[in-house]
Every structure is written in C-alpha cells, then in structure tokens.
Design an enzyme around this catalytic site. Structure first.
Site, short mmCIF file in Angstrom:
data_model
loop_
_atom_site.label_atom_id
_atom_site.label_comp_id
_atom_site.label_asym_id
_atom_site.label_seq_id
_atom_site.Cartn_x
_atom_site.Cartn_y
_atom_site.Cartn_z
N GLY A 196 0.85 -1.19 0.00
CA GLY A 196 0.00 0.00 0.00
C GLY A 196 0.88 1.23 0.00
O GLY A 196 1.99 1.22 -0.55
N GLY B 32 4.09 0.90 2.66
CA GLY B 32 4.85 -0.30 2.28
C GLY B 32 5.55 -0.09 0.95
O GLY B 32 6.74 -0.40 0.80
N ARG C 114 -4.22 -10.78 -6.03
CA ARG C 114 -3.45 -9.53 -5.93
C ARG C 114 -2.10 -9.70 -6.63
O ARG C 114 -1.58 -8.77 -7.26
CB ARG C 114 -3.25 -9.12 -4.47
CG ARG C 114 -4.51 -8.73 -3.74
CD ARG C 114 -5.18 -7.50 -4.34
NE ARG C 114 -4.45 -6.28 -4.05
CZ ARG C 114 -4.41 -5.23 -4.88
NH1 ARG C 114 -5.03 -5.26 -6.04
NH2 ARG C 114 -3.73 -4.15 -4.54
N LYS D 74 2.02 10.60 19.46
CA LYS D 74 1.35 10.69 18.15
C LYS D 74 -0.13 10.35 18.31
O LYS D 74 -0.99 10.98 17.69
CB LYS D 74 2.04 9.75 17.16
CG LYS D 74 1.56 9.93 15.74
CD LYS D 74 2.51 9.45 14.70
CE LYS D 74 1.98 9.80 13.32
NZ LYS D 74 1.73 8.60 12.50
N SER E 203 -5.95 12.29 8.22
CA SER E 203 -6.04 10.94 7.63
C SER E 203 -7.41 10.31 7.93
O SER E 203 -8.00 9.65 7.07
CB SER E 203 -4.92 10.05 8.15
OG SER E 203 -4.92 10.05 9.56
P1 NAP Z 1 -2.71 1.31 2.84
O1 NAP Z 1 -2.30 2.24 1.76
O2 NAP Z 1 -4.14 0.96 3.00
O3 NAP Z 1 -1.89 -0.04 2.61
C1 NAP Z 1 -2.08 -1.18 3.39
C2 NAP Z 1 -1.69 -2.37 2.53
O4 NAP Z 1 -1.71 -3.55 3.35
C3 NAP Z 1 -2.64 -2.63 1.36
O5 NAP Z 1 -1.87 -2.70 0.18
C4 NAP Z 1 -3.25 -3.99 1.68
O6 NAP Z 1 -3.46 -4.82 0.57
C5 NAP Z 1 -2.15 -4.60 2.52
N1 NAP Z 1 -2.60 -5.75 3.32
C6 NAP Z 1 -3.54 -5.78 4.30
N2 NAP Z 1 -3.64 -7.01 4.79
C7 NAP Z 1 -2.75 -7.79 4.10
C8 NAP Z 1 -2.41 -9.17 4.15
N3 NAP Z 1 -2.97 -10.01 5.01
N4 NAP Z 1 -1.44 -9.62 3.30
C9 NAP Z 1 -0.85 -8.79 2.42
N5 NAP Z 1 -1.14 -7.45 2.33
C10 NAP Z 1 -2.09 -6.98 3.16
O7 NAP Z 1 -2.21 1.78 4.25
P2 NAP Z 1 -1.01 2.82 4.59
O8 NAP Z 1 -1.49 4.21 4.38
O9 NAP Z 1 0.24 2.37 3.92
O10 NAP Z 1 -0.93 2.63 6.16
C11 NAP Z 1 -0.23 1.55 6.79
C12 NAP Z 1 -0.03 1.97 8.26
O11 NAP Z 1 0.88 3.07 8.30
C13 NAP Z 1 -1.33 2.47 8.92
O12 NAP Z 1 -1.39 2.07 10.26
C14 NAP Z 1 -1.21 3.99 8.82
O13 NAP Z 1 -1.93 4.67 9.82
C15 NAP Z 1 0.29 4.16 9.00
N6 NAP Z 1 0.79 5.42 8.43
C16 NAP Z 1 0.50 5.77 7.14
C17 NAP Z 1 0.99 6.95 6.61
C18 NAP Z 1 0.71 7.37 5.19
O14 NAP Z 1 1.06 8.50 4.81
N7 NAP Z 1 0.09 6.55 4.36
C19 NAP Z 1 1.78 7.79 7.42
C20 NAP Z 1 2.07 7.41 8.73
C21 NAP Z 1 1.56 6.21 9.22
P3 NAP Z 1 -4.52 -4.55 -0.59
O15 NAP Z 1 -3.84 -3.57 -1.50
O16 NAP Z 1 -4.67 -5.89 -1.20
O17 NAP Z 1 -5.75 -4.02 0.08
#
Ligand code: NAP
Length: 303
Positions: A9, A12, A35, A182, A250
């Site tokens: 995502g 990642g 996927r 945070k 967010s």
């Molecule tokens: P995201 O964009 O929704 O990405 C999450 C990813 O995890 C998705 O690609 C999802 O797959 C995958 N996933 C979920 N379950 C899985 C499994 N069992 N096996 C394989 N893949 C799996 O989320 P994000 O924004 O990166 O956030 C991740 C964490 O970081 C959260 O807790 C968020 O609060 C934190 N965070 C994010 C940011 C930011 O700017 N984005 C900043 C600071 C902190 P699918 O694509 O198949 O749905």
C-alpha cells in the site's frame, strides 16, 4: 538479507521502492494469488515523487511461499496487522525482526504476540504517502520515522541500510512515548475534523473543545507513565494544527473515501486505557461516542 515487505500500500510501497533502488534485496508479500496476478499485470510498483513517476519491478509473492523470513516490514493498517502476521508466522525464523509500521497503539503488541519467536520493532512515522492507483504511490510529504524496542538502547546494525535508502530515521528506546504522543495528537485533532467536517486549520474556530481534550489527554499520558509524552501537548497540538492547516486529516480522508478508520487503535485505545486506570475523561468518552455514531450512520465499522 532480504527485506520482506508485507502490504504494498502507501507506506509499504514507499519503503520497498527506496530500499530496492538503493540496491538492497526486497520481496513484496501480497494478500493472495489474485493480488499477485494484478501486480504481475502492472509489472512494477510506481512511485510518483516531485511530479515524476518511475517504475520499480520489485519481485513479489504471496504468504503461501515457503522461504524463511529473517526481516519483515509489516506495512498494513492496524486492523489488518494480526491477520497479516499470522499469514507468515511459520515463515519467521527464531530471532527474525519485524518492523511494525502501524499507527496508534494496541495492534503492534497483538501482532508481536502471534510471532513470539521474532523480535517486534515498533515504528512511528510522520512520512506522507497515498495511493493514486493500484500499485501506484505518491510520496506526498517528507517526514521522519522513529524505530525502537522499549528500553533497548542498542540500535540494530541494519539501520545503516535505511540510511543508504534515504529513509530519515532514528532509534528510540522510548518508542512507546513516541507512539503515545502521536496517538494523543491524533485524538485531539482527527476526530474533530471528521465531526466538524473541516480541514485541520479550521479547528482554530473551536479552541475550547481542542484544549479540553488536551487536558484529558495530558492526564491520560501521565496516568500511563508517559509524562514526557505529555509535556507541552497543548502547544504541540496547536503547532500541528497551524502547520497542517490546509490539510484534511487521515481520518477525515478515510471517512470521505468511505474507508474503514483506525479509530479502535487511536481514540478507542485512549478511552479503554483511561477506563482501565479509572480516570475520569468525559470529553474523550463523549468524542468517542459521537465519532462512533457518525461512522455507524455512514455504514462504517466502529472498530
Ligand atoms: P494502505 O495504503 O491501505 O496499505 C495497506 C496495505 O496492506 C494494502 O496494500 C493492503 O493490501 C495490505 N494488506 C492488508 N492485509 C494484508 C495481508 N494479510 N497480506 C498482504 N497485504 C495486506 O495503508 P497505509 O497508508 O500504507 O498505512 C499503513 C499503516 O501506516 C497504517 O497504520 C497507517 O496509519 C500508517 N501510516 C500511514 C501513513 C501514510 O502517509 N500513508 C503515514 C504514517 C503512518 P490490498 O492492497 O490488497 O488491500
């Protein structure tokens, strides 16, 4: 040593791309065969940075592959963390290291308990990224990532690889304090932006509401032995509101996109902790109640 990145995502992908382009071995772990097929079709992860897009053909697999894992970046949402780590738990070798990128509190501990042979490293990041398509991520804001194991001052050698990859970071032996701070900032800002349907900066119209929440959050942090995380909270909340005035939080964005929020690991965790400590936090509880009703009315989960 290979960086296994579970969850392609926003965050990642951002980590995977930077490690990969620094010449480090990276393996993406995707949710399932469907996927993986979609990723193979796309052919690569795309990163949009400074309005330029580049493609990175990082190898990918599903959790069902048998190869052992020594280093894992768990990059899913907090509510997916337990299921995600369970899917690779048997592949994690004794002494493996798992970096947990989840926001809030509670999911890191629960996920770590499912792989007791591995060492959980908690992370707290202010980097900003979002997906503008499948397997496409936009690097929206430079930030900083704290990594740590509570009470452990010895940073692992491999942090040098993050340096090499240009991931701004530091080790903290008080990582719980970073995560609590945070969480408190999030609780003081994000739910109100959802309920008032506004940008962060618009909260300046409700100073009393924000300050009252900060009072209770300070009491909560102190009650949880996180006195240093409580220091200067009010000022920090107003600093963040000012610095991100034009942004939507967010949580606001999740609700606007009709996506599940991480409420249970943020405001929910705060309210449960206050109850355990028998602290009186009427404003936090009322906010939690209002937010849950708001989500229920929109058909969104409240956990
Ligand atoms: P995201 O964009 O929704 O990405 C999450 C990813 O995890 C998705 O690609 C999802 O797959 C995958 N996933 C979920 N379950 C899985 C499994 N069992 N096996 C394989 N893949 C799996 O989320 P994000 O924004 O990166 O956030 C991740 C964490 O970081 C959260 O807790 C968020 O609060 C934190 N965070 C994010 C940011 C930011 O700017 N984005 C900043 C600071 C902190 P699918 O694509 O198949 O749905």
């Amino acid at each position: 040593m290979t960086w296994h990145v579970l969850g392609a995502g926003s965050l990642g992908s951002l980590w995977a791309v930077r490690l990969f382009r620094a010449g480090l071995p990276v393996q993406l772990i995707l949710r399932d065969a469907q996927r993986l097929a979609a990723y193979c079709q796309a052919g690569a992860l795309t990163l949009v940075e400074n309005q330029q897009e580049r493609h990175y053909p990082i190898p990918a697999q599903t959790a069902a592959e048998p190869q052992p894992i020594q280093r894992l970046l768990l990059a899913c949402k907090a509510y997916d963390a337990e299921q995600a780590i369970a899917s690779v738990a048997t592949r994690l070798i004794p002494g493996a290291q798992v970096v947990l990128l989840q926001n809030g509190l509670g999911s890191q501990q629960a996920a770590s308990a499912l792989a007791p042979q591995a060492q959980g490293i908690f992370a707290s990041s202010t980097e900003g990224a979002f997906r503008d398509g499948d397997f496409r991520v936009v690097f929206a804001g430079q930030g900083f990532t704290w990594l740590g194991i509570e009470g452990d001052s010895s940073a692992p050698q491999w942090l040098g690889e993050l340096e090499q990859a240009g991931i701004a970071h530091a080790w903290s032996e008080q990582i719980l304090g970073k995560l609590w701070r945070k969480l408190a900032l999030n609780c003081a800002i994000n739910p109100l932006t959802v309920l008032h349907d506004c940008r962060n900066g618009d909260l300046r119209a409700w100073p009393e509401e924000v300050n009252d929440l900060c009072d209770e959050l300070v009491m909560l942090l102190q009650g949880c032995n996180q006195a240093s995380a409580a220091e200067g909270l009010h000022d920090d909340v107003w600093r963040v509101i000012g610095a991100t005035a034009a942004n939507y939080s967010s949580m606001y964005q999740d609700v606007a996109r009709h996506q599940r929020t991480e409420i249970d690991y943020l405001l929910g965790y705060a309210c449960r902790s206050a109850a355990t400590l028998q602290l009186t936090t009427p404003r936090l509880l009322a906010l939690y109640e209002r937010l849950r009703s708001h989500l229920t009315e929109r058909g969104l989960p409240v956990t």
